[in-house]
Design a protein around this motif. Sequence first.
Motif, PDB file in Angstrom:
ATOM      1  N   THR A 189      -1.423 -19.020  -6.253  1.00 61.15           N
ATOM      2  CA  THR A 189      -2.307 -18.840  -5.099  1.00 61.15           C
ATOM      3  C   THR A 189      -1.720 -17.777  -4.183  1.00 61.15           C
ATOM      4  O   THR A 189      -0.539 -17.851  -3.829  1.00 61.15           O
ATOM      5  N   LEU A 190      -2.536 -16.813  -3.839  1.00 55.30           N
ATOM      6  CA  LEU A 190      -2.155 -15.754  -2.909  1.00 55.30           C
ATOM      7  C   LEU A 190      -3.088 -15.796  -1.709  1.00 55.30           C
ATOM      8  O   LEU A 190      -4.315 -15.872  -1.876  1.00 55.30           O
ATOM      9  N   ILE A 191      -2.519 -15.748  -0.507  1.00 51.50           N
ATOM     10  CA  ILE A 191      -3.317 -15.680   0.714  1.00 51.50           C
ATOM     11  C   ILE A 191      -2.906 -14.425   1.466  1.00 51.50           C
ATOM     12  O   ILE A 191      -1.721 -14.198   1.701  1.00 51.50           O
ATOM     13  N   HIS A 192      -3.893 -13.605   1.831  1.00 54.56           N
ATOM     14  CA  HIS A 192      -3.591 -12.380   2.574  1.00 54.56           C
ATOM     15  C   HIS A 192      -4.757 -12.002   3.474  1.00 54.56           C
ATOM     16  O   HIS A 192      -5.863 -12.540   3.363  1.00 54.56           O
ATOM     17  N   GLY A 193      -4.495 -11.044   4.366  1.00 55.20           N
ATOM     18  CA  GLY A 193      -5.525 -10.504   5.240  1.00 55.20           C
ATOM     19  C   GLY A 193      -5.713  -9.030   4.976  1.00 55.20           C
ATOM     20  O   GLY A 193      -5.848  -8.599   3.836  1.00 55.20           O
TER      21      GLY A 193
END
Length: 240
Positions: A189-193
Amino acid sequence: MILLISDLHLEEERPDITRAFLHFLQTRAPQAEALYILGDFFEAWIGDDAMTSFQRSIAQALRQLSDTGTRIYLMHGNRDFMIGSAFCREAGCTLIPDPSLVQLNGEPVLLMHGDSLCTRDEAYMRLRRWLRNPVSLWILRNLPLRTRHKLARKLRNESRMQTRQKTTEITDVTAEEIPKILREHGARTLIHGHTHRPACHDFALDGQPARRIVLGDWDRQGWALQVDEQGFQQAPFSLA
């Protein structure tokens, strides 16, 4: 419960975003064990020694949240990569590297701002490497304040102009970089803006389900990703 936000681009010229953020800190954030801010928290930052009264008021609001027990983690973005230890001490937050691997809901999750994934934007990547070089950072931090203000305005204006001229394909993340960075850190899982394109992209990584969650920016509306026993949920809310 964990909350994650990014790309607020706080500045005095957008009091609507500031009001919404302060309301968020007073109402929703105190319920969270931790708040992660994944970059571009401020529209611009030219050094802790140049903090304005506006920026100090934001630091004080974060400190009030931190004092209630909510842990606050801050990651550099492409607009505020010069935030340093002085601001973090005043705000009661912890500066974390980009990328950072954390445990959320019992699984390893990779957190990033996201600009380093936009490798097709070769001009920006060259500028990023120069700006993040320790020698360049030392030079920038030791320039006169007036020079730093002028340079920040120049970079912001050029960035806005170039972004308008570039295609979506160039300014979005490079798809091939996602599995590479996830394998490197042992996460799915990758979370970025950064891209201002909120979404959840599901895909297969080495035969296993994986996902890339893109946080929304705070412009026409606010966005926050909530992680709890129900899973990962992101929803917009009004800035009014």
